[in-house]
Structure formats: C-alpha cells, structure tokens
Write an enzyme that holds these catalytic residues in place. Structure first.
Site, PDB file in Angstrom:
ATOM      1  N   GLU A  49      20.559 -31.760  49.065  1.00 30.20           N
ATOM      2  CA  GLU A  49      19.827 -30.681  48.396  1.00 30.20           C
ATOM      3  C   GLU A  49      18.774 -30.192  49.379  1.00 30.20           C
ATOM      4  O   GLU A  49      17.894 -30.954  49.788  1.00 30.20           O
ATOM      5  CB  GLU A  49      19.137 -31.196  47.136  1.00 30.20           C
ATOM      6  CG  GLU A  49      19.868 -30.895  45.856  1.00 30.20           C
ATOM      7  CD  GLU A  49      19.055 -31.342  44.656  1.00 30.20           C
ATOM      8  OE1 GLU A  49      17.843 -31.048  44.599  1.00 30.20           O
ATOM      9  OE2 GLU A  49      19.632 -31.991  43.781  1.00 30.20           O
ATOM     10  N   ASP A  60       7.700 -28.088  40.718  1.00 33.28           N
ATOM     11  CA  ASP A  60       7.498 -29.115  41.726  1.00 33.28           C
ATOM     12  C   ASP A  60       6.122 -29.739  41.639  1.00 33.28           C
ATOM     13  O   ASP A  60       5.123 -29.061  41.403  1.00 33.28           O
ATOM     14  CB  ASP A  60       7.693 -28.529  43.135  1.00 33.28           C
ATOM     15  CG  ASP A  60       9.115 -28.052  43.358  1.00 33.28           C
ATOM     16  OD1 ASP A  60      10.031 -28.721  42.858  1.00 33.28           O
ATOM     17  OD2 ASP A  60       9.303 -27.012  44.015  1.00 33.28           O
ATOM     18  N   TYR A 175      22.634 -31.289  36.676  1.00 29.81           N
ATOM     19  CA  TYR A 175      21.443 -31.999  37.133  1.00 29.81           C
ATOM     20  C   TYR A 175      20.595 -32.305  35.905  1.00 29.81           C
ATOM     21  O   TYR A 175      20.021 -31.403  35.302  1.00 29.81           O
ATOM     22  CB  TYR A 175      20.678 -31.116  38.123  1.00 29.81           C
ATOM     23  CG  TYR A 175      19.503 -31.756  38.841  1.00 29.81           C
ATOM     24  CD1 TYR A 175      18.517 -32.468  38.168  1.00 29.81           C
ATOM     25  CD2 TYR A 175      19.349 -31.604  40.222  1.00 29.81           C
ATOM     26  CE1 TYR A 175      17.448 -33.021  38.827  1.00 29.81           C
ATOM     27  CE2 TYR A 175      18.273 -32.152  40.899  1.00 29.81           C
ATOM     28  CZ  TYR A 175      17.327 -32.861  40.196  1.00 29.81           C
ATOM     29  OH  TYR A 175      16.250 -33.399  40.856  1.00 29.81           O
TER      30      TYR A 175
END
Length: 263
Positions: A49, A60, A175
């Site tokens: 990734e 994030d 995911y």
C-alpha cells in the site's frame, strides 16, 4: 485478473494469510522510500500500500500525517509518486501495488488522465478514503473499467443496512478498519474483529484484510488468524520516522510478515 486478484488466488492455494504493508511515498525522501519499497517483497510483503501524500489526511493519525508532511515538504507530488512506482516496476512486475489516499490530488489531475497514468505506471488498485459508494461514478466505476481494483473500507460503524451498499462495487479485497477513529489510535483485538469479518463475508466473497491498530508480530498473527490477512502502516512508518536504516526497517517488516504468515 489483476495482480491483486492473482496474489490472493495464490495465497488461497497455499493456505496462507496475506501481509500488506503501508509506506508513504517520498518519506523521508524519494530515494529512501523507494529503497524500502523495493525491499518489501523480500521481507515477506504480499501487497504494497503506497500512500499518496495529501495536505489534509482526515483518516490518518499523527504518525502518518507527519510522514505525508515530510514527503510534501520534500517535493513529493502525484506525478513523482507514479514515477516511484515505475522505478519499482523496473525490477518487480508481480507484487501488487495499491495507491491509498484522498480524492483531491486525483481530481486536480483529472480522472481520465490519472487512471491512464496509474495503469501505465503499474498501479493495481486504489483505496480512496473520502469517496463513499454514492460517488462511484466519480472514480470507482471508471477505475474498474480501466482495469484497476477499487478497494473499499468497512468499519465497526458500517451496520448491516449500510454494508451491502459499501460492498456493491468493491473489488480486489475488502479493507476492514478494526477500530473507530484514526490510524495508530488503539490496538486491534482479534476477539472484536472476528465477528466483524464473518459479517462482511456473509455479503461478499472477497478476501477481508484488517488494518489499523496492528503493531507487533503477535498482533499480526492474531488478527490474520481471524481474517484473510492484515495491514500494518503506522508501526512501519514510525520506524522510518525514527531514522532507522533501510535494512532495520525491512527487518522489522519481516518480523511482522512472519507473524501474519504463521497464522
């Protein structure tokens, strides 16, 4: 069949779980990040990734935010990220690469142009955090028409009513975000993740890979044991942030991949 689909078919035949590693393109500089990237397959990484630096990465945590800032300050751009992929592909034409980031840089470049360049460079899939399924015509469907997998995130707050919508145009793998909140915020627990993976598998035949909150070989093994594999990002990026030599970063990655592959 994309490289991603081929890799998961191979792992299934071998009875192995997948280990996915995240790094930020251009962190701390292009040469260093490319050296790490080139070493990942030998360190046991099944899928890479590659983070696309962006100024406002809302999903994030601090570690990856700072990595993106370092990359941007070093002059990293979308075009240079694709150049990095091209350089990697000169020596490796088999390891799948997923570009992970946000829609703004892609929108700015133009979807058609971006998809053509990404495919030519050797990108196999996209994870675009801020594009929900209601916006599939924006990028998801064009990407799949161009031969790229579009990988969607499912989370603990994706309820049974929402889940089929999230899965409808997903390809490559799913995911699963193991915790609520940002990357690196808490530790993933296999006891919590297992039932959620089963819930996703009830509506999708795709492999389910679990990320967020995995920092050690032991946690990689535990999480991979209840899923089709796991993703580690923050812990690896943290090693890079500490200024560890490339060989030490890759040794740490190898310990994580060994953990996942022993599940």
């Amino acid at each position: 069949m994309t490289r991603i689909e081929s890799k998961f078919a191979q792992l299934r035949e071998e009875g192995k779980k997948a280990f996915v590693a995240y790094i930020m393109a251009g962190d701390p500089d292009v040469d260093s990040s490319l050296a790490v990237m080139k070493g990942l397959p030998e360190a046991g990484v099944d899928v890479i990734e590659l983070g696309l630096p962006f100024t406002d990465p809302m999903a994030d945590g601090p570690t990856i935010q700072l990595a993106g800032q370092r990359a941007l300050e070093g002059g990293m751009t979308l075009a240079r990220t694709l150049d990095m992929v091209r350089a990697f592909r000169e020596g490796d034409d088999t390891t799948p690469i997923v570009l992970m980031g946000y829609y703004n840089p892609i929108y700015s470049r133009g979807v058609d142009r971006f998809l053509a360049e990404a495919k030519e460079a050797g990108i196999d899939g996209l994870i675009i955090v801020d594009l929900p399924p209601e916006e599939d015509e924006e990028l998801c469907l064009p990407a799949q028409a161009a031969g790229l997998n579009f990988i969607r995130l499912a989370t603990p707050t994706t309820d049974d009513k929402r889940l089929p919508k999230v899965m409808q145009n997903t390809s490559g793998f799913v995911y699963y975000v193991s915790i609520t909140g940002i990357t690196g915020a808490a530790a993933a627990e296999a006891a919590d993740v297992g039932p959620e993976v089963a819930r996703i598998k009830a509506v999708s035949d795709l492999p389910v890979i679990v990320g967020f909150g995995i920092r050690t070989p032991e946690s990689a093994k535990a999480i991979a044991g209840v899923a089709d594999g796991c993703v580690v990002g923050t812990a690896i990026v943290g090693q890079i942030a500490e200024g560890k030599p490339v060989a030490d970063v890759l040794s740490f990655v190898k310990s994580l991949s060994d953990g996942a592959h022993s599940a």
